[in-house]
Scaffold this motif. Structure first.
Motif, PDB file in Angstrom:
ATOM      1  N   ILE A 474       5.473   7.592  -4.390  1.00 56.99           N
ATOM      2  CA  ILE A 474       5.302   8.579  -3.306  1.00 56.99           C
ATOM      3  C   ILE A 474       3.831   8.959  -3.149  1.00 56.99           C
ATOM      4  O   ILE A 474       3.276   8.941  -2.039  1.00 56.99           O
ATOM      5  CB  ILE A 474       6.159   9.841  -3.575  1.00 56.99           C
ATOM      6  N   LEU A 475       3.175   9.293  -4.285  1.00 52.49           N
ATOM      7  CA  LEU A 475       1.765   9.707  -4.227  1.00 52.49           C
ATOM      8  C   LEU A 475       0.860   8.547  -3.813  1.00 52.49           C
ATOM      9  O   LEU A 475      -0.116   8.740  -3.086  1.00 52.49           O
ATOM     10  CB  LEU A 475       1.319  10.255  -5.584  1.00 52.49           C
ATOM     11  N   GLY A 476       1.185   7.353  -4.292  1.00 53.22           N
ATOM     12  CA  GLY A 476       0.420   6.165  -3.897  1.00 53.22           C
ATOM     13  C   GLY A 476       0.509   5.921  -2.406  1.00 53.22           C
ATOM     14  O   GLY A 476      -0.478   5.580  -1.750  1.00 53.22           O
ATOM     15  N   ARG A 477       1.703   6.129  -1.876  1.00 56.16           N
ATOM     16  CA  ARG A 477       1.930   5.965  -0.427  1.00 56.16           C
ATOM     17  C   ARG A 477       1.095   6.987   0.364  1.00 56.16           C
ATOM     18  O   ARG A 477       0.470   6.647   1.370  1.00 56.16           O
ATOM     19  CB  ARG A 477       3.422   6.160  -0.143  1.00 56.16           C
ATOM     20  N   ILE A 478       1.077   8.241  -0.132  1.00 54.74           N
ATOM     21  CA  ILE A 478       0.295   9.293   0.541  1.00 54.74           C
ATOM     22  C   ILE A 478      -1.194   8.956   0.483  1.00 54.74           C
ATOM     23  O   ILE A 478      -1.912   9.032   1.486  1.00 54.74           O
ATOM     24  CB  ILE A 478       0.573  10.679  -0.100  1.00 54.74           C
ATOM     25  N   ALA A 479      -1.669   8.555  -0.723  1.00 55.93           N
ATOM     26  CA  ALA A 479      -3.085   8.206  -0.890  1.00 55.93           C
ATOM     27  C   ALA A 479      -3.468   7.022  -0.007  1.00 55.93           C
ATOM     28  O   ALA A 479      -4.567   6.973   0.558  1.00 55.93           O
ATOM     29  CB  ALA A 479      -3.366   7.870  -2.354  1.00 55.93           C
ATOM     30  N   PHE A 480      -2.545   6.078   0.132  1.00 60.68           N
ATOM     31  CA  PHE A 480      -2.779   4.899   0.985  1.00 60.68           C
ATOM     32  C   PHE A 480      -2.997   5.318   2.441  1.00 60.68           C
ATOM     33  O   PHE A 480      -3.847   4.778   3.144  1.00 60.68           O
ATOM     34  CB  PHE A 480      -1.582   3.954   0.850  1.00 60.68           C
ATOM     35  N   LYS A 481      -2.229   6.326   2.886  1.00 57.36           N
ATOM     36  CA  LYS A 481      -2.361   6.811   4.264  1.00 57.36           C
ATOM     37  C   LYS A 481      -3.662   7.603   4.446  1.00 57.36           C
ATOM     38  O   LYS A 481      -4.284   7.568   5.496  1.00 57.36           O
ATOM     39  CB  LYS A 481      -1.161   7.708   4.625  1.00 57.36           C
ATOM     40  N   VAL A 482      -4.060   8.331   3.390  1.00 54.51           N
ATOM     41  CA  VAL A 482      -5.258   9.186   3.471  1.00 54.51           C
ATOM     42  C   VAL A 482      -6.536   8.357   3.412  1.00 54.51           C
ATOM     43  O   VAL A 482      -7.475   8.574   4.180  1.00 54.51           O
ATOM     44  CB  VAL A 482      -5.241  10.244   2.336  1.00 54.51           C
ATOM     45  N   LEU A 483      -6.572   7.393   2.481  1.00 49.07           N
ATOM     46  CA  LEU A 483      -7.783   6.573   2.325  1.00 49.07           C
ATOM     47  C   LEU A 483      -7.823   5.491   3.403  1.00 49.07           C
ATOM     48  O   LEU A 483      -6.846   4.760   3.575  1.00 49.07           O
ATOM     49  CB  LEU A 483      -7.806   5.902   0.944  1.00 49.07           C
ATOM     50  N   PRO A 484      -8.928   5.348   4.116  1.00 53.87           N
ATOM     51  CA  PRO A 484      -9.000   4.331   5.175  1.00 53.87           C
ATOM     52  C   PRO A 484      -9.073   2.919   4.589  1.00 53.87           C
ATOM     53  O   PRO A 484      -9.520   2.714   3.468  1.00 53.87           O
ATOM     54  CB  PRO A 484     -10.306   4.680   5.905  1.00 53.87           C
ATOM     55  N   GLY A 485      -8.625   1.946   5.368  1.00 49.36           N
ATOM     56  CA  GLY A 485      -8.742   0.549   4.938  1.00 49.36           C
ATOM     57  C   GLY A 485      -7.393  -0.144   4.951  1.00 49.36           C
ATOM     58  O   GLY A 485      -6.342   0.480   5.087  1.00 49.36           O
ATOM     59  N   GLU A 486      -7.441  -1.462   4.805  1.00 45.71           N
ATOM     60  CA  GLU A 486      -6.226  -2.280   4.807  1.00 45.71           C
ATOM     61  C   GLU A 486      -6.038  -2.954   3.456  1.00 45.71           C
ATOM     62  O   GLU A 486      -7.000  -3.304   2.794  1.00 45.71           O
ATOM     63  CB  GLU A 486      -6.325  -3.369   5.894  1.00 45.71           C
ATOM     64  N   PRO A 487      -4.771  -3.185   3.033  1.00 44.66           N
ATOM     65  CA  PRO A 487      -4.550  -3.878   1.760  1.00 44.66           C
ATOM     66  C   PRO A 487      -4.958  -5.341   1.833  1.00 44.66           C
ATOM     67  O   PRO A 487      -4.920  -5.955   2.896  1.00 44.66           O
ATOM     68  CB  PRO A 487      -3.038  -3.759   1.544  1.00 44.66           C
TER      69      PRO A 487
END
Length: 654
Positions: A474-487
């Motif tokens: 859950i937190l990783g998903r939130i951080a992924f949305k907050v931090l810009p960039g693509e995987p």
């Protein structure tokens, strides 16, 4: 007088370099970091035929470009530090790919001896390498080895000494490219020799020319420090542009293609294909463990088995040692009867109690974990787990490779944070580090299994781990949305399955346990001594009173639990050890309510990483990002601990 030699081991990852290092140095190893870098540096010494040989195990890399800090560290060590011999460890079963790196070493004009490793595994695949012919083509000695069994190691050392002493002469292959590329390399080389004589004393002029044509940022940066650097850079850019126009591809790709072409030709010339072997057990195992359906139950089974074994083994060891040390401590207390009560308490409860607690509470859970982790690393299963987890990891903006630092995090958060360097971008490294700090390391496992697993039940301890994984997602998903960039997509090598070497497993386990004992025990004893001193002076009452609204009011824990939570920042297992010592006289861990055990373990699992982890984060990402991760973890731990206490009161009324 003993002669000194410096030997560097260089090669791709998963070629058996560490196994050769362990065979050469045994337990005479020092593991630290490269100066100014967080890349691990392993060094060891050995004595052979009148020589004291210092062996440096360079990071496992695939090229000498500048895609990672490991590559820069390796090439600067080879070019600037100039070790006496480079032992290029090559996987005989994947010769063509490994030769790409060998050609780059030859371009650096380093004195090379090749260890043609894993010849046994190559034979199983129906591949035989003509070592004599390979040696003749490359102009360097080639010694076939099987590192795990120690086969060829003696011959390798003898060859290293023969080259270093001048008894065996090298005639290394001069790497030459196709006509168009070669013409431009030579033109640029001439200019470099003329304009940058000082730089040519460190790096070969031809190598500088090749790197400039590859638009190597690190080498370009070095040229900016020289008076004529700008002129050389301008000319290099012009030649690279001409090459790109001619081939229709970026110049780094052109040079890489040329090297692969040379590597491919050499590999074909020296490889003898034998009768196609039957599908081996390793290949069958590989197919099953990476299967898109069967792979996941196996992965879950491996993880459950791992924690069950740690719990069972740890509990048995912990109970046995607890009983033994309880009797020993009682005997010592009786023997110290002549001392004043404060001194007796400081020695028996503070110093000896701290040592006994470390041995009876921490080690029983940490040693089994290190053994199992070493078995998983040595067998080749970890990269398969990373492959399986790729899709899930993409949901939090990472790829499967991040699963490796996550698994390492179950051992220790420090190497796990450093392990995030395998991620390609700064954003991915930061995201991985944030997630890694939430993984319960071996020290936190001591708290979870030593408290909840032991007194409440293994099923509850496993539920805490499952909750942690959900929280991370859950937190990783939130951080992924907050931090810009693509995987980024997953690109990694899948090493072959191998039977784990008992020696390797024991060496890794001993090395990690030794680090734990040397680093953790002084902190555990100091913490235990501090708590005892605070108890004697009565200061502990003021600390517990100040923390009571938060600790008892919000978290529902005994007021004394505030002390171990504060001092637990030194080492996480210290929290459990200090909790036992901070509890009121006559009260033991077993006397705590089940809810309190669960909440305490949950808070310890999530809150502030230990000091060593914070230091690693600061070194990796700077103090602002490190503090952001730290304070996020503290806030989360306290928030979730209080919520968990209230939910558990409904389902588990005391």
């Amino acid at each position: 007088m003993t002669k000194q030699l410096r030997v560097a081991l260089a090669g791709n990852a998963n070629v058996g370099k560490s196994a050769i290092f362990n065979q050469l140095t045994g337990l005479n190893q020092i593991v630290g970091n490269w100066p100014g870098k967080t890349v691990e540096r392993a060094e060891g010494t050995l004595h052979f035929k009148g020589y004291t040989i210092r062996v440096i195990d360079l990071p496992g890399i695939y090229s000498l470009s500048t895609f990672s800090i490991e590559e820069i560290v390796s090439r600067d060590y080879i070019a600037v530090e100039k070790p006496d011999i480079i032992v290029n460890v090559v996987d005989a079963s994947a010769l063509e790919r490994n030769l790409y790196f060998t050609l780059q070493l030859l371009e650096l004009e380093a004195p090379i001896v090749m260890a043609l490793n894993q010849v046994d595994f190559a034979a199983k695949k129906g591949i035989r390498i003509n070592a004599e012919k390979l040696s003749e083509i490359l102009g360097i000695p080639v010694v076939p080895t099987v590192a795990i069994t120690g086969s060829g190691i003696n011959e390798l050392l003898t060859t290293v000494i023969a080259v270093a002493s001048g008894e065996k002469r090298l005639k290394p292959l001069k790497v030459r490219y196709g006509a168009e590329v070669e013409k431009k390399v030579q033109k640029l080389q001439e200019l470099v020799e003329r304009k940058l004589p000082q730089l040519c004393q460190v790096y070969p002029a031809r190598w500088i020319a090749v790197k400039l044509l590859e638009r190597d940022a690190d080498v370009e940066g070095k040229l900016k420090n020289y008076e004529d650097g700008a002129e050389v850079l301008e000319y290099a850019d012009k030649l690279a542009a001409e090459l790109e126009k001619l081939h229709g591809e970026p110049s780094p790709v052109i040079l890489a293609s040329e090297r692969y072409s040379i590597a491919s030709k050499i590999a074909k010339d020296v490889t003898i294909e034998e009768a196609p072997p039957k599908i081996s057990l390793e290949q069958k195992l590989d197919a099953v463990t990476t299967h898109k359906i069967l792979g996941y139950p196996i992965l879950i089974g491996v993880i459950l088995a791992m924690f069950s074994l740690i719990f069972v083994g740890g509990s048995i060891l912990s109970s046995a040692l607890d009983s033994l040390f309880g009797n020993i401590l009682q005997f010592i207390k009786d023997a110290l009867i002549f001392l004043p009560s404060a001194a007796k308490s400081l020695i028996a409860d503070g110093v000896l109690g701290g040592i006994a607690a470390g041995i009876t509470i921490a080690l029983p859970y940490i040693v089994p974990f290190y053994i199992i982790l070493a078995l998983l690393e040595d067998s080749g299963y970890l990269p398969r787990a990373a492959f399986l987890m790729d899709n899930l990891m993409h949901k939090i903006g990472l790829h499967g490779k991040a699963f490796i630092p996550l698994i390492l995090g179950y051992g220790c958060s420090v190497p796990a944070c450093i392990g995030c360097r395998i991620m390609e971008t700064e954003r991915e490294r930061l995201l991985a580090a944030f997630v890694v700090t939430l993984i319960p390391c071996a020290a936190r496992t001591v708290v979870i299994l030593g408290l909840v697993g032991r007194f409440v039940g293994l099923h509850v301890a496993l539920a805490i781990y499952i909750f942690d994984l959900i929280l991370i997602f859950i937190l990783g998903r939130i951080a992924f949305k907050v931090l810009p960039g693509e995987p980024v997509g997953l690109i990694m090598e899948m090493p072959p399955y191998k039977k784990p070497s008992l020696r390797n497993v024991l060496t890794k386990t001993w090395s990690r346990t030794k680090d734990f004992v040397y680093i953790a025990f002084p902190i555990i004893v100091a913490g235990s001594l501090t708590i005892t001193a605070l108890n004697i002076t009565g200061i502990i009452k003021y600390i517990t009173a100040g923390a009571k609204p938060l600790i008892s009011g919000w978290l529902g824990l005994p007021a004394e639990a505030g002390v171990p939570l504060i001092f637990g920042v030194l080492r996480k297992e210290l929290a459990l050890i200090l909790l036992e010592e901070a509890l009121p006289q006559g009260m033991k861990l077993a006397d705590l309510a089940a809810i309190q055990m669960i909440v305490f373990s949950l808070v310890v699992m999530i809150y502030i990483p230990c000091i060593a982890t914070i230091a690693a984060l600061i070194k990796e990402f700077g103090w602002k990002k490190a503090l952001a991760i730290t304070f996020t973890d503290i806030a989360l731990a306290l928030l979730l601990g209080g919520i968990a206490y209230r939910i558990l009161l409904v389902f588990m009324p005391s």
